[in-house]
Design an enzyme around this catalytic site. Structure first.
Site, PDB file in Angstrom:
ATOM      1  N   HIS A 145     -95.439  28.163 -20.658  1.00 41.90           N
ATOM      2  CA  HIS A 145     -94.862  28.567 -21.943  1.00 41.90           C
ATOM      3  C   HIS A 145     -93.845  29.698 -21.753  1.00 41.90           C
ATOM      4  O   HIS A 145     -92.707  29.627 -22.237  1.00 41.90           O
ATOM      5  CB  HIS A 145     -95.997  29.012 -22.873  1.00 41.90           C
ATOM      6  CG  HIS A 145     -95.540  29.454 -24.222  1.00 41.90           C
ATOM      7  ND1 HIS A 145     -95.611  28.645 -25.330  1.00 41.90           N
ATOM      8  CD2 HIS A 145     -95.018  30.637 -24.661  1.00 41.90           C
ATOM      9  CE1 HIS A 145     -95.159  29.296 -26.383  1.00 41.90           C
ATOM     10  NE2 HIS A 145     -94.788  30.508 -26.001  1.00 41.90           N
ATOM     11  N   GLU A 146     -94.234  30.730 -21.031  1.00 41.89           N
ATOM     12  CA  GLU A 146     -93.353  31.882 -20.836  1.00 41.89           C
ATOM     13  C   GLU A 146     -92.197  31.577 -19.896  1.00 41.89           C
ATOM     14  O   GLU A 146     -91.105  32.148 -20.052  1.00 41.89           O
ATOM     15  CB  GLU A 146     -94.174  33.067 -20.318  1.00 41.89           C
ATOM     16  CG  GLU A 146     -95.233  33.559 -21.287  1.00 41.89           C
ATOM     17  CD  GLU A 146     -94.650  33.972 -22.633  1.00 41.89           C
ATOM     18  OE1 GLU A 146     -93.508  34.496 -22.651  1.00 41.89           O
ATOM     19  OE2 GLU A 146     -95.326  33.768 -23.655  1.00 41.89           O
ATOM     20  N   HIS A 149     -89.475  30.323 -22.065  1.00 44.43           N
ATOM     21  CA  HIS A 149     -88.726  31.392 -22.728  1.00 44.43           C
ATOM     22  C   HIS A 149     -87.778  32.088 -21.758  1.00 44.43           C
ATOM     23  O   HIS A 149     -86.608  32.355 -22.080  1.00 44.43           O
ATOM     24  CB  HIS A 149     -89.701  32.434 -23.299  1.00 44.43           C
ATOM     25  CG  HIS A 149     -90.433  31.980 -24.520  1.00 44.43           C
ATOM     26  ND1 HIS A 149     -89.810  31.380 -25.588  1.00 44.43           N
ATOM     27  CD2 HIS A 149     -91.757  32.048 -24.849  1.00 44.43           C
ATOM     28  CE1 HIS A 149     -90.710  31.094 -26.525  1.00 44.43           C
ATOM     29  NE2 HIS A 149     -91.900  31.483 -26.094  1.00 44.43           N
TER      30      HIS A 149
END
Length: 493
Positions: A145-146, A149
């Site tokens: 997920h990160e 980003h």
């Protein structure tokens, strides 16, 4: 409930960490060196929260963010569309889930919870033995997920400060540190690509895990057979299948009654059919029936069923049958002698062959109890008497049979289980993070979406922020209600 030793260990461990941190920071001689050590290694400690941040991976993130700019632009643009759709879809899904939960509470008729969100509670409805899968899947889902980003931010020329991992109570997670000023200077569409990248990557991880799970038989084909039976990988100590004539690790189950078993799905399906349908009978010739049966007193159990074996034998079972004169006859017979080499039947008509007088004898058992013949050659058949679901819950199986003896029978099960947790938790992380709620990705997705779509309709930025605040307030309340009622349904019932 969560085991007390686990609670004591977690609380004790955090108290020891926080106490040591407090003592070191209050020490005149050690405070400076301790704080310098924390700063050097990017560590920070607070109550029930441990955080580590590093710049070691910055070069790798920049390499990813500058690789194939046009391809990354297309990738994160698709992710932006997915994130916006996921934001609206998550609200609909949470609203539907909340209505189902409220309806279930009002009707007092609990239903299966397979399709409900927010119901995994470690130690309550999650087996302790699978906590490693659970927390590993959470950590990997958070890291992916990160990474989404971080790579999207670098693609949009936002400065990347570092990557980190944290532990909150017992839950692991990850984060990226971006330069806030750069985020505020880029356009709302660019912001959307960054903010939607996390849920997009979680969705892709879930799809990839599903593909691995779906293609696992082909992937492991050089090492494992499939479609030849269900391989026993574990038998619980308190399982009714445990015993000298029961099931053992390494046994290959091929049949349940007359239901063929080629994999674990067949095992579960056969047990479900056996549970729902009436007990099958067995063809026994009149001569054999007269030879094996012995006089016994017939009496009714509390549930209305009939028992005719009163000799406390573990091998004899009461069977019922009918002839042309009487429809309810009972005989206490040795179960294994009756069942072995006998044909399964439902009525006497099924046994009228070879001109030998035969009867269809059916075990007279308590309601929901079944006599099940489990074939696991070359061993002698196991005869199980009990509820079919007890057999399902206490025996673990795999559809993969090793081609060589040195291959582990647990490896395919481990891969299957881990993929299922990745699909579930990565998907849940995508859905929850997409909710327009304070402190989640959905907050920033919503704000950027409103800036990109309503700037011409609502000219004043303050008014757009007020609309966003109201939506976030409603989304936060919706998520909180689902979490609260979901936990209550799991723990209180």
């Amino acid at each position: 409930m969560i085991p007390v030793p686990v609670v004591v260990t977690v609380l004790g461990g955090w108290c020891a960490v926080y106490l040591a941190d407090t003592l070191l920071k209050s020490s005149n001689s050690l405070k400076a060196s301790y704080e310098e050590w924390l700063l050097t290694y990017g560590l920070s400690v607070s109550p029930f929260h441990l955080r580590w941040q590093t710049a070691l991976f910055n070069r790798q993130f920049y390499n990813w963010g500058r690789w194939k700019p046009k391809l990354l632009y297309l990738w994160f643009s698709v992710g932006m569309v997915f994130g916006i759709v996921a934001m609206f879809g998550s609200v609909i899904l949470l609203g539907k889930t909340l209505l189902q939960t409220l309806t279930q509470m009002l009707t007092e008729a609990p239903k299966a919870q397979n399709d409900r969100m927010l119901q995994v509670v470690p130690g309550v409805n999650l087996p302790i033995s699978q906590l490693t899968y659970f927390f590993s899947a959470i950590l990997i889902s958070g890291v992916i997920h990160e990474v989404g980003h971080g790579v999207a931010a670098i693609r949009e020329q936002v400065r990347f400060n570092g990557f980190g991992i944290f532990i909150f109570i017992i839950y692991p997670g990850a984060f990226v540190d971006l330069f806030t000023t750069h985020l505020q200077l880029i356009s709302p569409v660019q912001q959307l690509r960054i903010f939607c990248a996390g849920v997009w990557h979680n969705f892709v991880l879930g799809v990839a895990s599903f593909m691995v799970l779906f293609l696992l038989p082909a992937i492991l084909f050089p090492f494992y057979y499939t479609g030849v039976g269900a391989l026993v990988t574990e038998v619980a100590e308190d399982s009714p299948a445990n015993g000298p004539r029961g099931l053992f690790v390494g046994d290959l189950v091929t049949n349940l009654q007359d239901c063929p078993v080629y994999n674990v799905e067949d095992w579960n399906s056969c047990l479900g059919d056996i549970s729902e349908k009436s007990q099958v009978g067995y063809c026994v010739s009149a001569a054999t029936l007269q030879q094996l049966s012995f006089p016994a007193r017939v009496y009714r159990r509390l549930d209305g069923t009939v028992e005719c074996c009163s000799n406390n034998s573990l091998t004899d079972i009461c069977f019922s049958y009918s002839n042309k004169l009487e429809s309810h006859l009972y005989a206490c017979l040795p179960a294994r002698k009756v069942i072995e080499a006998s044909k399964v039947c439902r009525t006497n008509v099924d046994c009228h062959k070879d001109f030998v007088p035969s009867f269809c004898v059916t075990p007279s058992l308590e309601n929901q109890t079944r006599l099940i013949r489990v074939k696991h050659p070359p061993h002698i058949d196991m005869l199980y008497v009990g509820h079919p679901m007890h057999l399902q819950y206490t025996v673990s199986l795999s559809s993969f049979v090793p081609r060589q003896n040195f291959l582990s029978i647990d490896l395919p099960v481990m891969i299957e289980t881990f993929c299922k947790y990745l699909i579930s938790l990565s998907g849940a992380l995508a859905v929850v993070n997409a909710v327009p709620c304070f402190a989640l990705d959905g907050q920033w997705i919503l704000n950027s979406f409103l800036e990109a779509t309503l700037s011409s309709l609502i000219v004043e930025k303050q008014n757009r922020e007020f609309v966003g605040f109201l939506i976030l307030l409603a989304g936060s309340a919706l998520l909180a209600a689902n979490v609260a009622l979901g936990l209550w349904m799991v723990t209180a019932r």
